[in-house]
Design a protein around this motif. Structure first.
Motif, short mmCIF file in Angstrom:
data_model
loop_
_atom_site.label_atom_id
_atom_site.label_comp_id
_atom_site.label_asym_id
_atom_site.label_seq_id
_atom_site.Cartn_x
_atom_site.Cartn_y
_atom_site.Cartn_z
N VAL A 1 2.20 1.70 -6.87
CA VAL A 1 1.72 1.67 -5.49
C VAL A 1 2.19 2.91 -4.74
O VAL A 1 1.41 3.58 -4.06
N ALA A 2 3.47 3.23 -4.85
CA ALA A 2 4.05 4.36 -4.10
C ALA A 2 3.38 5.68 -4.44
O ALA A 2 3.25 6.57 -3.59
N THR A 3 2.94 5.82 -5.69
CA THR A 3 2.31 7.07 -6.12
C THR A 3 0.80 7.06 -5.94
O THR A 3 0.12 7.98 -6.39
N GLY A 4 0.28 6.03 -5.30
CA GLY A 4 -1.13 6.02 -4.92
C GLY A 4 -2.11 5.60 -5.99
O GLY A 4 -3.32 5.75 -5.82
N LEU B 1 11.47 -2.90 0.10
CA LEU B 1 10.53 -2.01 -0.57
C LEU B 1 11.09 -0.59 -0.69
O LEU B 1 11.85 -0.13 0.15
N ARG B 2 10.65 0.09 -1.73
CA ARG B 2 11.06 1.47 -1.95
C ARG B 2 10.35 2.40 -0.98
O ARG B 2 9.34 2.03 -0.36
N THR B 3 10.87 3.61 -0.85
CA THR B 3 10.25 4.62 0.00
C THR B 3 8.84 4.92 -0.50
O THR B 3 8.59 5.00 -1.69
N LEU C 1 0.84 -1.20 0.00
CA LEU C 1 0.00 0.00 0.00
C LEU C 1 0.87 1.25 0.00
O LEU C 1 2.00 1.22 0.51
N PRO C 2 0.37 2.36 -0.54
CA PRO C 2 1.09 3.62 -0.33
C PRO C 2 1.03 3.99 1.15
O PRO C 2 0.06 3.66 1.84
N VAL C 3 2.05 4.66 1.63
CA VAL C 3 2.16 4.95 3.07
C VAL C 3 0.93 5.69 3.60
O VAL C 3 0.49 5.44 4.72
#
Length: 326
Positions: A234-237, A251-253, A174-176
Motif C-alpha cells: 500500500v505504502a509504495t502505491g 500504520l507505517r509512514t 491508501l498510499p498518502v
C-alpha cells in the motif's frame, strides 16, 4: 535431535555464514559444518545452500528455521522457569496471544495498563491467526488470546470462555498520495476499479462480501505474506487494502486510511481457558476493554448495540461470558 544443533543451525541462518556462526558459538568451522550436515541427514532434506557471500537456508531450511526458533525460545523459557523455582522466585508467566492487528496496538496498551496497576508481572506475547490462537488456548499454551470473528469465524468450544470487547469497523488503507486520500466516508463502488491486496482469507472474505452487497466486485490482484507486507504494498502505491480500524494508529509512514459507508465489521473477543485461569487474566480482560475503546478510530460512529449482543449470543451460545452493552 539435540537443541544445541538446532541453535547452531539458527545461528548460521541469522549470520549467513558458517565461519561467523563458529566464532559466535565458540566452535570450529568444521564442527559447525558437521552439525549442519548431521541435521540434514536426520531430516532427509538439504537445509542450507551456498552462494557467493556465504550460505542461506533452502525453502525446507527456512520452514525448519521458523519452527526451530519458536522451539528454542520455549526451551529457554523452560530453563528460566526451572531456575526461578530453584531460586524461590517462581511466578507463572502470563502467556498472551493476539492477531497481528491487535498485537500492534490494543494488547500492548492493555498490558501497560495492567503493569501500571499490578506491578511487575512476567509475560510474553505470541502473535497468530484466530484459529491458531484458539487452539493454543485449548492446548494450555496461552492464558488469554485476543481474537476476531472474521471469516471463517470462531468455533464453539465449551473449554473456553469468551468476553466480547466490541465491534471493529474495517477501513481502507491508501498510499498518502492517492486521489481518494483525506476524503470522508465513501461507498465501495467508488473503489471498484482499484487494485486490492490481501494477506489472509478472513480479510479477503470481508472485502468480497462487502463489495457483493453493493453489487460490485473487488479486484484482489495482489497477495501479501503478512500484514507488514500488505502495508508495504500500500505504502509504495501498488494497491489499496481493507484493514482493521484499530490498526489506524499503528500504520507505517506513507499509509493513510479512509472510512467506508456502512463498513464491514468484525467482533473482537478475548478468550481464556475455563480451567486453571491465570490470576492476571481477569484484570487484563478489563484493561483490554479499556484499550479497545481508546484506540477506536475517531470516524467510527457506532458502539455495540443490543442487536450486536443478540447476534453474538446466537453465534457463540453460552460460551460468551459478557455481552456488549449500549
Amino acid at each position: 535431535m539435540e537443541l544445541t544443533v538446532w541453535r547452531t543451525f539458527v545461528t548460521v541462518c541469522r549470520l549467513g555464514s558458517l565461519s561467523a556462526a563458529a566464532i559466535e558459538l565458540n566452535h570450529t568451522q568444521s564442527a559447525v559444518s558437521r552439525q549442519i550436515a548431521g541435521l540434514e541427514r536426520q531430516l532427509g532434506v538439504p537445509l542450507v545452500e551456498r552462494h557467493a557471500r556465504g550460505v542461506r537456508p533452502t525453502p525446507a531450511g527456512e520452514v525448519f528455521r521458523h519452527h526451530a526458533v519458536a522451539t528454542l525460545n520455549e526451551a529457554d523459557r523452560a530453563v528460566r522457569a526451572a531456575r526461578d523455582v530453584r531460586d524461590g522466585t517462581f511466578a507463572r508467566p502470563l502467556a498472551v496471544g493476539a492477531t497481528p492487528s491487535l498485537a500492534a496496538g490494543i494488547v500492548p496498551e492493555a498490558i501497560r495498563g495492567l503493569l501500571e496497576r499490578a506491578g511487575s508481572i512476567r509475560w510474553n506475547l505470541l502473535p497468530g491467526l484466530s484459529a491458531q490462537l484458539h487452539n493454543r488456548v485449548i492446548a494450555g499454551d496461552l492464558d488469554i488470546a485476543v481474537v476476531t470473528d472474521a471469516p471463517p469465524g470462531l468455533p464453539h468450544d465449551p473449554r473456553v470462555m469468551r468476553r466480547f470487547l466490541g465491534l471493529d469497523d474495517m477501513v481502507v488503507a491508501l498510499p498518502v498520495g492517492h486521489p481518494q486520500a483525506a476524503r470522508g466516508p465513501v461507498h465501495i463502488q467508488t473503489l471498484a476499479d482499484q487494485t486490492w491486496v490481501e494477506d489472509n482469507d478472513g480479510s479477503a472474505a470481508l472485502l468480497r462480501q462487502h463489495a457483493a452487497r453493493a453489487g460490485v466486485s473487488a479486484r484482489i490482484d495482489l497477495t501479501a505474506a503478512d500484514l507488514v507486507g500488505k502495508m508495504a504494498l500500500v505504502a509504495t502505491g501498488h494497491a489499496i487494502a481493507l484493514i482493521p480500524g484499530v490498526l489506524t494508529g499503528a500504520l507505517r509512514t506513507g499509509v493513510t486510511t479512509m472510512p467506508l459507508v456502512d463498513p464491514p465489521t468484525r467482533g473482537i473477543y478475548a478468550i481464556t481457558p475455563r480451567r486453571d485461569p491465570h490470576p492476571s487474566a481477569a484484570p487484563l480482560l478489563d484493561q483490554l476493554a479499556t484499550a479497545f475503546a481508546s484506540v477506536r478510530p475517531p470516524h467510527a460512529p457506532h458502539q455495540p448495540t443490543e442487536k450486536d449482543a443478540h447476534a453474538a449470543a446466537l453465534t457463540f451460545d453460552d460460551s460468551v461470558t459478557e455481552t456488549p452493552r449500549v
